[in-house]
Scaffold this active site. Structure first.
Site, mmCIF file in Angstrom:
data_model
loop_
_atom_site.group_PDB
_atom_site.id
_atom_site.type_symbol
_atom_site.label_atom_id
_atom_site.label_comp_id
_atom_site.label_asym_id
_atom_site.label_seq_id
_atom_site.Cartn_x
_atom_site.Cartn_y
_atom_site.Cartn_z
ATOM 1 N N LYS A 24 6.178 -13.709 6.716
ATOM 2 C CA LYS A 24 6.805 -14.754 5.885
ATOM 3 C C LYS A 24 8.175 -14.302 5.389
ATOM 4 O O LYS A 24 9.134 -15.071 5.414
ATOM 5 C CB LYS A 24 5.892 -15.103 4.684
ATOM 6 C CG LYS A 24 4.494 -15.541 5.082
ATOM 7 C CD LYS A 24 3.643 -15.911 3.894
ATOM 8 C CE LYS A 24 3.403 -14.789 2.904
ATOM 9 N NZ LYS A 24 2.586 -13.658 3.450
ATOM 10 N N ARG A 64 -6.168 -7.543 -0.124
ATOM 11 C CA ARG A 64 -5.231 -8.691 -0.129
ATOM 12 C C ARG A 64 -5.663 -9.734 0.904
ATOM 13 O O ARG A 64 -5.569 -10.938 0.657
ATOM 14 C CB ARG A 64 -3.804 -8.207 0.171
ATOM 15 C CG ARG A 64 -3.184 -7.465 -1.023
ATOM 16 C CD ARG A 64 -2.057 -6.537 -0.607
ATOM 17 N NE ARG A 64 -0.922 -7.220 -0.032
ATOM 18 C CZ ARG A 64 0.014 -6.604 0.699
ATOM 19 N NH1 ARG A 64 -0.076 -5.299 0.934
ATOM 20 N NH2 ARG A 64 1.027 -7.297 1.160
ATOM 21 N N ARG A 102 5.244 -0.859 7.389
ATOM 22 C CA ARG A 102 6.417 -1.547 6.807
ATOM 23 C C ARG A 102 7.191 -0.618 5.865
ATOM 24 O O ARG A 102 6.612 0.113 5.076
ATOM 25 C CB ARG A 102 5.958 -2.773 6.013
ATOM 26 C CG ARG A 102 7.112 -3.403 5.238
ATOM 27 C CD ARG A 102 6.803 -4.760 4.710
ATOM 28 N NE ARG A 102 5.663 -4.783 3.800
ATOM 29 C CZ ARG A 102 5.173 -5.906 3.283
ATOM 30 N NH1 ARG A 102 5.702 -7.067 3.599
ATOM 31 N NH2 ARG A 102 4.133 -5.868 2.476
ATOM 32 N N ARG A 124 -0.182 -19.955 -3.851
ATOM 33 C CA ARG A 124 -1.260 -19.082 -3.376
ATOM 34 C C ARG A 124 -2.621 -19.520 -3.888
ATOM 35 O O ARG A 124 -3.630 -18.896 -3.544
ATOM 36 C CB ARG A 124 -0.993 -17.675 -3.906
ATOM 37 C CG ARG A 124 -0.438 -16.732 -2.870
ATOM 38 C CD ARG A 124 -0.169 -15.439 -3.596
ATOM 39 N NE ARG A 124 -0.233 -14.294 -2.760
ATOM 40 C CZ ARG A 124 0.843 -13.759 -2.178
ATOM 41 N NH1 ARG A 124 2.008 -14.298 -2.302
ATOM 42 N NH2 ARG A 124 0.697 -12.663 -1.474
HETATM 43 P P1 AP5 Z 1 6.846 -9.340 6.343
HETATM 44 O O1 AP5 Z 1 7.862 -10.312 6.823
HETATM 45 O O2 AP5 Z 1 7.218 -8.423 5.218
HETATM 46 O O3 AP5 Z 1 5.463 -10.106 6.036
HETATM 47 P P2 AP5 Z 1 5.033 -11.011 4.780
HETATM 48 O O4 AP5 Z 1 4.196 -12.114 5.316
HETATM 49 O O5 AP5 Z 1 6.234 -11.377 3.969
HETATM 50 O O6 AP5 Z 1 4.112 -9.956 4.051
HETATM 51 P P3 AP5 Z 1 3.946 -9.599 2.490
HETATM 52 O O7 AP5 Z 1 3.104 -8.348 2.457
HETATM 53 O O8 AP5 Z 1 5.271 -9.509 1.794
HETATM 54 O O9 AP5 Z 1 3.148 -10.785 2.008
HETATM 55 P P4 AP5 Z 1 2.274 -10.873 0.772
HETATM 56 O O10 AP5 Z 1 2.023 -12.327 0.763
HETATM 57 O O11 AP5 Z 1 1.076 -10.004 0.734
HETATM 58 O O12 AP5 Z 1 3.181 -10.211 -0.368
HETATM 59 P P5 AP5 Z 1 3.996 -10.796 -1.583
HETATM 60 O O13 AP5 Z 1 5.189 -9.959 -1.750
HETATM 61 O O14 AP5 Z 1 4.154 -12.279 -1.468
HETATM 62 O O15 AP5 Z 1 6.372 -8.467 7.605
HETATM 63 C C1 AP5 Z 1 5.440 -7.408 7.450
HETATM 64 C C2 AP5 Z 1 5.804 -6.239 8.411
HETATM 65 O O16 AP5 Z 1 5.629 -6.692 9.751
HETATM 66 C C3 AP5 Z 1 7.263 -5.767 8.310
HETATM 67 O O17 AP5 Z 1 7.300 -4.381 8.505
HETATM 68 C C4 AP5 Z 1 7.989 -6.478 9.463
HETATM 69 O O18 AP5 Z 1 9.085 -5.738 9.964
HETATM 70 C C5 AP5 Z 1 6.853 -6.571 10.496
HETATM 71 N N1 AP5 Z 1 6.958 -7.757 11.343
HETATM 72 C C6 AP5 Z 1 7.346 -9.013 10.977
HETATM 73 N N2 AP5 Z 1 7.294 -9.854 12.016
HETATM 74 C C7 AP5 Z 1 6.839 -9.113 13.073
HETATM 75 C C8 AP5 Z 1 6.553 -9.426 14.429
HETATM 76 N N3 AP5 Z 1 6.736 -10.661 14.922
HETATM 77 N N4 AP5 Z 1 6.082 -8.447 15.231
HETATM 78 C C9 AP5 Z 1 5.892 -7.190 14.740
HETATM 79 N N5 AP5 Z 1 6.151 -6.831 13.468
HETATM 80 C C10 AP5 Z 1 6.618 -7.781 12.642
HETATM 81 O O19 AP5 Z 1 2.985 -10.545 -2.787
HETATM 82 C C11 AP5 Z 1 2.673 -9.256 -3.262
HETATM 83 C C12 AP5 Z 1 1.756 -9.359 -4.486
HETATM 84 O O20 AP5 Z 1 2.438 -10.076 -5.550
HETATM 85 C C13 AP5 Z 1 0.469 -10.179 -4.268
HETATM 86 O O21 AP5 Z 1 -0.564 -9.383 -3.712
HETATM 87 C C14 AP5 Z 1 0.166 -10.642 -5.693
HETATM 88 O O22 AP5 Z 1 -0.389 -9.616 -6.468
HETATM 89 C C15 AP5 Z 1 1.549 -10.953 -6.250
HETATM 90 N N6 AP5 Z 1 1.971 -12.339 -5.993
HETATM 91 C C16 AP5 Z 1 3.037 -12.741 -5.230
HETATM 92 N N7 AP5 Z 1 3.129 -14.082 -5.219
HETATM 93 C C17 AP5 Z 1 2.099 -14.547 -5.983
HETATM 94 C C18 AP5 Z 1 1.652 -15.847 -6.316
HETATM 95 N N8 AP5 Z 1 2.290 -16.949 -5.848
HETATM 96 N N9 AP5 Z 1 0.552 -15.959 -7.099
HETATM 97 C C19 AP5 Z 1 -0.088 -14.863 -7.579
HETATM 98 N N10 AP5 Z 1 0.288 -13.596 -7.289
HETATM 99 C C20 AP5 Z 1 1.379 -13.437 -6.487
#
Ligand code: AP5
Length: 214
Positions: A13, A171, A127, A88
């Site tokens: 994402k 997660r 990552r 979420r």
């Molecule tokens: P990346 O693009 O970073 O993936 P992502 O989907 O953004 O993953 P996140 O871990 O950031 O998502 P998340 O939803 O768990 O975390 P968030 O920060 O929102 O890609 C991942 C890796 O894969 C990278 O190394 C990239 O290079 C690689 N990659 C990408 N595309 C690829 C491909 N095609 N092929 C191979 N490799 C590839 O949330 C973190 C925490 O914050 C949550 O757990 C929660 O505690 C809190 N939080 C955030 N938002 C909320 C909310 N709305 N409500 C409640 N709590 C929240």
């Protein structure tokens, strides 16, 4: 255009959201990035969120909705928003609906990136991100030119504290229990929901997202 980029942790994402935002002149609203910034800045929100994030659980809906409201009411959101990691929970989706209605901005649709669990564990454990400018890398599939150093700004790359295998699996469980039901909510409401295969090259996935939007 107000779009939701949806999918499990590690689906891409952030990677795809940044490319879409640049291409269409949208603001990428990542609640995860905003929370990590609050943790770094040591704000009250950051202190409340840190333990929850490190455990892979969700921060409360009211704190998240307050953050999103501030951004949607700011100039940053004028040209449209790509929501990354939000909503979420169904309560967050209902809150977003109310906000968008108040601001007279209809939701364009939901783009879902599908990736299986083992690929997610591989992606997240490899990552690395730039603490200074936010660019995301993967040590195998998208490495920087010089190990541990950001190509764009030269700062050191870091690993997120929630990118350990146990927390990644927690997660994923939280995603299945609390986040996936949001898709049924949008389908019931008649919002367009399009599913895209999230494995393959970053460029190919971006091209498919752009085609779906067109
Ligand atoms: P990346 O693009 O970073 O993936 P992502 O989907 O953004 O993953 P996140 O871990 O950031 O998502 P998340 O939803 O768990 O975390 P968030 O920060 O929102 O890609 C991942 C890796 O894969 C990278 O190394 C990239 O290079 C690689 N990659 C990408 N595309 C690829 C491909 N095609 N092929 C191979 N490799 C590839 O949330 C973190 C925490 O914050 C949550 O757990 C929660 O505690 C809190 N939080 C955030 N938002 C909320 C909310 N709305 N409500 C409640 N709590 C929240």
């Amino acid at each position: 255009m107000d779009l939701i980029l949806f999918g499990p942790p590690g689906a891409g994402k952030g990677t795809q959201g940044a490319l879409l935002a640049a291409r269409f002149g949208l603001h990428r609203l990542s609640t995860g990035d905003m929370l990590r910034e609050a943790v770094r800045a040591g704000t009250e929100l950051g202190r409340r969120a840190k333990g929850i994030m490190d455990a892979g659980e969700l921060v409360s809906d009211d704190l998240i909705l307050a953050m999103v409201r501030d951004v949607l009411q700011s100039d940053a959101a004028t040209n449209g928003v790509v929501f990354d990691g939000f909503p979420r929970t169904t309560a967050q989706a209902e809150g977003l609906d109310a906000l968008l209605l108040e601001l007279d901005r209809p939701l364009t649709g939901v783009l879902v990136l599908r990736v299986d669990d083992e690929e997610i564990v591989r992606r997240l454990s490899g990552r690395r991100g730039c603490a200074q400018c936010g660019v995301i890398y993967h040590i195998e599939s998208d490495p920087p030119a010089r190990a541990g150093v950001c190509d764009r700004c030269g700062a050191a790359l870091v690993q997120r504290p929630d990118d350990t295998e146990d927390t990644i699996r927690r997660r994923l469980a939280v995603y299945r229990e609390q986040t996936e039901p949001v898709l049924a909510y949008y389908r019931r409401a008649g919002v367009p929901v399009r599913e895209i295969e999230g494995t393959g090259s970053i460029e190919a996935i971006q091209a498919e997202l752009v085609e779906v939007l067109a």
